[in-house]
Write a protein that holds these residues in place. Structure first.
Motif, PDB file in Angstrom:
ATOM      1  N   SER A  37       0.820  -1.207   0.000  1.00 58.04           N
ATOM      2  CA  SER A  37       0.000   0.000   0.000  1.00 58.04           C
ATOM      3  C   SER A  37       0.854   1.257   0.000  1.00 58.04           C
ATOM      4  O   SER A  37       0.384   2.323  -0.390  1.00 58.04           O
ATOM      5  N   PHE A  38       2.113   1.170   0.402  1.00 53.68           N
ATOM      6  CA  PHE A  38       2.975   2.349   0.460  1.00 53.68           C
ATOM      7  C   PHE A  38       3.807   2.540  -0.793  1.00 53.68           C
ATOM      8  O   PHE A  38       4.444   3.563  -0.958  1.00 53.68           O
ATOM      9  N   SER A  39       3.834   1.567  -1.671  1.00 53.19           N
ATOM     10  CA  SER A  39       4.671   1.682  -2.851  1.00 53.19           C
ATOM     11  C   SER A  39       3.874   2.062  -4.089  1.00 53.19           C
ATOM     12  O   SER A  39       4.344   1.919  -5.191  1.00 53.19           O
ATOM     13  N   LYS A  40       2.675   2.543  -3.900  1.00 50.94           N
ATOM     14  CA  LYS A  40       1.850   2.965  -5.023  1.00 50.94           C
ATOM     15  C   LYS A  40       2.439   4.230  -5.641  1.00 50.94           C
ATOM     16  O   LYS A  40       2.930   5.104  -4.944  1.00 50.94           O
ATOM     17  N   THR A  41       2.339   4.295  -6.954  1.00 53.27           N
ATOM     18  CA  THR A  41       2.760   5.524  -7.624  1.00 53.27           C
ATOM     19  C   THR A  41       1.566   6.453  -7.702  1.00 53.27           C
ATOM     20  O   THR A  41       0.421   6.015  -7.809  1.00 53.27           O
ATOM     21  N   ARG A  42       1.852   7.719  -7.645  1.00 52.46           N
ATOM     22  CA  ARG A  42       0.785   8.703  -7.675  1.00 52.46           C
ATOM     23  C   ARG A  42       0.496   9.118  -9.107  1.00 52.46           C
ATOM     24  O   ARG A  42       1.322   8.999  -9.988  1.00 52.46           O
TER      25      ARG A  42
END
Length: 160
Positions: free
Chosen positions: A110-115
Motif C-alpha cells: 500500500s505504500f509503494s503505489k505511484t501517484r
C-alpha cells in the motif's frame, strides 16, 4: 486560510499552560469548536514549540521505509498514535493511523503505489520498446514478475 490565527493559538496555549483556566473554560472564552482542538494545540506546542502551531506551507513526503517503520513501531510497542507521532516528529497523529489502516488492508504494497494517472499502455517498458522488439525471454520474465507481484499482494491480503 486557517480557521484560527497563529497568535490566537499561541495565546490560548499559553493561558492554558499558565493555569488561567482549563480546556472547557478556554473553549468558552475563545469560542472554540471543542476541547479536542485545544488539546491538539497544547500537545503540538509541548512537542514542537511555536512551530507546532504554525500552518505548514507544504506537505511532507515520507519514504516507504519510513512509513513501514512507523507502522511496525505502532504494531509492536502498543504505544498510541500520538506517542508514535511525537517520537517520529510528525505533528499529525492521524497520518500514522491512516498508514496503519492502509497496511492492514493491503500490506506493505500500500505504500509503494505511484501517484497520478496510470500509463495507458502498462505493458510497455520505460524505454518505449515495442513488445514485438522484446525477446521471448524478456516477455516471459515480464509476465512472471507481474504474476509474482499479484500473488504477493494476494498473500499479504489473505494474511491480514
Amino acid at each position: 486560510m486557517s480557521k484560527y490565527s497563529f497568535e490566537l493559538k499561541l495565546q490560548v496555549v499559553q493561558e492554558y499552560l499558565s493555569v488561567v483556566g482549563g480546556y472547557t473554560y478556554l473553549q468558552d472564552k475563545y469560542h472554540l469548536q471543542g476541547t479536542r482542538q485545544l488539546l491538539y494545540w497544547v500537545n503540538s506546542y509541548k512537542e514542537f514549540g511555536e512551530e507546532g502551531l504554525r500552518r505548514k506551507k507544504h506537505n511532507a513526503a515520507y519514504s516507504t521505509q519510513f512509513k513501514l517503520n512507523a507502522v511496525n513501531l505502532y504494531l509492536t510497542t502498543g504505544k498510541s498514535y500520538r506517542e508514535i507521532a511525537n517520537e517520529l516528529k510528525i505533528n499529525n497523529s492521524a497520518q500514522i493511523a491512516r498508514w496503519v489502516l492502509d497496511y492492514r488492508e493491503n500490506g506493505e504494497f500500500s505504500f509503494s503505489k505511484t501517484r497520478g494517472r496510470p500509463r495507458k499502455e502498462p505493458n510497455l517498458p520505460l524505454n518505449n520498446k515495442k513488445t514485438s522488439e522484446l525477446s521471448d525471454s524478456d516477455q516471459e520474465l515480464s509476465k512472471i514478475q507481474k504474476e509474482n507481484l499479484r500473488l504477493r499482494i494476494e498473500n499479504e491480503y489473505l494474511k491480514g
